[in-house]
Enzyme design. Structure first.
Site, PDB file in Angstrom:
ATOM      1  N   GLU A 229     163.065 -50.778 -18.782  1.00  0.00           N
ATOM      2  CA  GLU A 229     161.856 -50.177 -19.355  1.00  0.00           C
ATOM      3  C   GLU A 229     161.949 -50.122 -20.875  1.00  0.00           C
ATOM      4  O   GLU A 229     160.981 -50.442 -21.593  1.00  0.00           O
ATOM      5  CB  GLU A 229     161.642 -48.764 -18.800  1.00  0.00           C
ATOM      6  CG  GLU A 229     160.409 -48.076 -19.382  1.00  0.00           C
ATOM      7  CD  GLU A 229     160.298 -46.615 -18.990  1.00  0.00           C
ATOM      8  OE1 GLU A 229     159.715 -45.839 -19.785  1.00  0.00           O
ATOM      9  OE2 GLU A 229     160.794 -46.240 -17.897  1.00  0.00           O
TER      10      GLU A 229
ATOM     11  N   SER B 258     170.295 -47.327 -11.142  1.00  0.00           N
ATOM     12  CA  SER B 258     169.116 -46.496 -11.393  1.00  0.00           C
ATOM     13  C   SER B 258     169.437 -45.422 -12.426  1.00  0.00           C
ATOM     14  O   SER B 258     170.251 -44.529 -12.181  1.00  0.00           O
ATOM     15  CB  SER B 258     168.643 -45.846 -10.083  1.00  0.00           C
ATOM     16  OG  SER B 258     167.696 -44.824 -10.337  1.00  0.00           O
TER      17      SER B 258
ATOM     18  N   CYS C  81     158.750 -42.661  -6.414  1.00  0.00           N
ATOM     19  CA  CYS C  81     157.717 -42.088  -7.271  1.00  0.00           C
ATOM     20  C   CYS C  81     156.468 -42.961  -7.155  1.00  0.00           C
ATOM     21  O   CYS C  81     156.481 -44.022  -6.522  1.00  0.00           O
ATOM     22  CB  CYS C  81     158.192 -42.013  -8.715  1.00  0.00           C
ATOM     23  SG  CYS C  81     158.431 -43.638  -9.481  1.00  0.00           S
TER      24      CYS C  81
ATOM     25  N   HIS D 159     165.160 -50.464  -8.936  1.00  0.00           N
ATOM     26  CA  HIS D 159     166.623 -50.339  -8.935  1.00  0.00           C
ATOM     27  C   HIS D 159     167.116 -49.799  -7.594  1.00  0.00           C
ATOM     28  O   HIS D 159     167.634 -48.688  -7.517  1.00  0.00           O
ATOM     29  CB  HIS D 159     167.060 -49.423 -10.087  1.00  0.00           C
ATOM     30  CG  HIS D 159     166.959 -50.074 -11.430  1.00  0.00           C
ATOM     31  ND1 HIS D 159     166.743 -49.387 -12.587  1.00  0.00           N
ATOM     32  CD2 HIS D 159     167.036 -51.393 -11.790  1.00  0.00           C
ATOM     33  CE1 HIS D 159     166.693 -50.231 -13.608  1.00  0.00           C
ATOM     34  NE2 HIS D 159     166.875 -51.447 -13.138  1.00  0.00           N
TER      35      HIS D 159
ATOM     36  N   CYS E  57     154.425 -49.744 -13.911  1.00  0.00           N
ATOM     37  CA  CYS E  57     154.012 -48.364 -13.636  1.00  0.00           C
ATOM     38  C   CYS E  57     152.959 -47.928 -14.661  1.00  0.00           C
ATOM     39  O   CYS E  57     153.131 -48.158 -15.863  1.00  0.00           O
ATOM     40  CB  CYS E  57     155.232 -47.449 -13.708  1.00  0.00           C
ATOM     41  SG  CYS E  57     154.811 -45.686 -13.645  1.00  0.00           S
TER      42      CYS E  57
END
Length: 572
Positions: free
Chosen positions: A129, A221, A13, A42, A98
């Site tokens: 996160e 992930s 991404c 990950h 990000c």
């Protein structure tokens, strides 16, 4: 034949790509130690490769010294306290969080400042996160992962709900509604990133077209795991794997169509290997002969036999363009040279298996002696045939063969290599694309025909075409080249810069092809123009994502050469 379909949105991404590129840029620019605070992304394969380039992982601060080097904050983000600790350690901080995660952090900070009494984070407890977001929420933050967590909530009258950026949309909607039903005073901020939305939508769409799905990604992930859960919830058989080595051939044998998707931290070369592996599997009730023919085609692509055949057909097309008849000696010279050089360079470079399609890796690891013998035999054949046909051409062929053989060898001692920033020809930016194109035009034109006005013009026009062909392959391999420090044109210019360059080369090639008949005998010089139109269509399909994965791009691109031969034969 097993039909394999790749989801429209799969692999890196924007946030992951940005973090990896920031790290690689730091590796190129910094002379000091480099570390990431926690795993950058990950994916164990990418992390192992970064470790080989000197990027280590810090697990805690400030106890671990970074020696005054650079610390990169991972894509998932960190807490404010951790960021302050990194700065206090004396390290240079490079924030690769990000932007979508930064947006959630900003929402939490702003809403708490405006009086929100609590922050509900819908996500995976203990995910990197979520840990970072909890740092911004402080003692007013709470994590909700399931219905049981909702039942245990005790919220004030004013609160907000946010989401982990890779959360499943259906889960986020369901849990948000449950929370609001119990505590009506909340505000919902939909912070699932657009990439996650597109990835999940593409998976749902693909599920309706296939018999089973393969999800590729790291075991740690969360978004990879979530993709597998979405497929399972759709009632489709799903295989969640890290690499093609984990695929179960027996379990897959009962399906005729397979869909492939991948988590946001999965690099393109791993996806490519999985697709190529699946394409080699026989379909349900498939004719054994069709399976053998497909295996043969795959071997021809993997061992550059198809590219070498293309060079042979291009040599025959050049013969006719310069006013002569097709000469099979020229076909043999071009075929043998391209086959030998491509395989000799692979054998000498010892490419890492994770970047090589499974079939090529099989030959490079288990049939290495056979490949050495075949490549050396092809070299001798090319030189011998050239000597019989044209001794001056044979000497030129010997020179470019020697040049190809030393492409991967260290040529400069360390003092000079440090000053010039390269020790091998392959370390010169763009060298692979340019040198390969020069070698092709030399073996197609100079070796068999020498130099003439028409031959020189044809060389220039062909150089543009081979450069364009090589550029497409460079774009396909950009991710792996960046990770390994390959100095290709896309790595040097960036993907968009390289794509624009190739569009420019395409335009220049069409102009050169249109002008070529003015300096070549008869109508033969017109053969390149249809070839450029052919490549233009292939390139557009490739850039629009219509040609991706498996052997499709290889076959499509190198089919231009038999096409050129057919056009030349029609014009002669």
């Amino acid at each position: 034949m097993m039909k394999v379909y790749l989801a429209r949105n799969a692999g890196f991404c924007m946030g992951v790509r940005r973090a990896v590129e920031a790290t690689l840029e730091t590796v190129r620019e910094s002379d000091g130690p480099i570390a990431t605070y926690g795993p950058l992304i990950h994916n164990p394969q990418v992390l192992d490769l970064l470790a080989e380039r000197g990027v280590r992982v810090l697990k805690q601060l400030p106890r671990e010294s970074v020696g005054g080097g650079t610390v990169i904050i991972r894509a998932h983000g960190v807490t404010p306290e951790e960021k302050d600790a990194i700065s206090a350690s004396g390290a240079e901080v490079r924030d690769a969080t990000c932007p979508r995660v930064q947006k959630v952090q900003a929402i939490i900070r702003r809403q708490l400042a405006d009086g929100a009494g609590a922050v509900v984070i819908i996500g995976d407890r203990n995910h990197a996160e979520v840990d970072g977001l909890m740092g911004y929420a402080g003692d007013r933050g709470v994590v909700v992962s399931n219905e049981d967590d909702v039942a245990g909530l005790d919220l004030p009258g004013s609160y907000i709900i946010v989401s982990q950026t890779t959360q499943d949309e259906a889960t986020f909607s369901r849990l948000s509604d449950m929370i609001l039903a119990r505590f009506p005073g909340g505000r919902v901020f939909s912070t699932i990133c657009d990439s996650t939305h597109k990835r999940q939508s593409a998976v749902l769409e693909l599920c309706d077209r296939v018999d089973a799905m393969v999800v590729v990604g790291g075991r740690t992930s969360a978004n990879t795991k979530r993709l597998g859960e979405i497929v399972a919830g759709r009632g489709k058989p799903v295989f969640v794997i890290e690499s093609e080595e984990e695929l179960d051939r027996k379990a897959l044998a009962g399906f005729s169509t397979i869909g492939v998707t991948a988590g946001a931290s999965t690099p393109s070369w791993i996806i490519e290997r999985v697709i190529r592996y699946l394409e080699m599997l026989p379909g349900v009730d498939e004719n054994p002969w069709k399976c053998r023919m497909r295996s043969l085609a795959a071997s021809m692509v993997s061992l550059s036999i198809y590219a070498a055949l293309g060079a042979g057909f291009a040599a025959l097309a050049v013969d006719m363009a310069l006013g002569g008849g097709p000469d099979m000696a020229h076909f043999v010279i071009a075929f043998a040279y391209i086959f030998s050089m491509y395989n000799l360079n692979r054998l000498m470079a010892r490419p890492r298996p994770q970047f090589v399609d499974p079939l090529r890796h099989h030959y490079l690891s288990r049939r290495r002696g056979f490949l050495w013998a075949a490549a050396l035999a092809a070299t001798v054949t090319a030189l011998a045939v050239a000597w019989r046909a044209n001794r001056e051409g044979a000497l030129i062929l010997a020179l470019i063969t020697a040049g190809g053989a030393v492409y991967n060898l260290r040529l400069l001692p360390r003092p000079f290599s440090r000053m010039l920033r390269f020790a091998r020809l392959r370390e010169i930016p763009g060298s692979k694309t340019i040198f390969s194109a020069l070698a092709w035009v030399a073996v197609l034109v100079v070796v068999p025909h020498g130099l003439s006005e028409s031959g020189t013009a044809l060389m220039a026009a062909l150089f543009l075409m081979i450069f364009f062909r090589n550029g497409i392959y460079d774009l396909m391999e950009m991710q792996s080249d960046r990770i390994m420090g390959g100095e290709t044109i896309p790595v040097f210019l960036g993907e968009q810069g390289a794509a624009r360059l190739l569009w420019g080369v395409l335009a220049a090639g069409i102009v050169a092809a249109a002008a070529l008949p003015l300096v070549t005998p008869g109508r033969g010089g017109a053969f390149l123009l249809p070839g450029w139109l052919f490549l233009g269509v292939v390139y557009r399909l490739f850039r629009r994502g219509r040609l991706k994965g498996g052997f499709g791009v290889d076959l499509a691109v190198d089919s231009v050469f038999p096409f050129l031969f057919a056009v030349s034969a029609a014009l002669s």
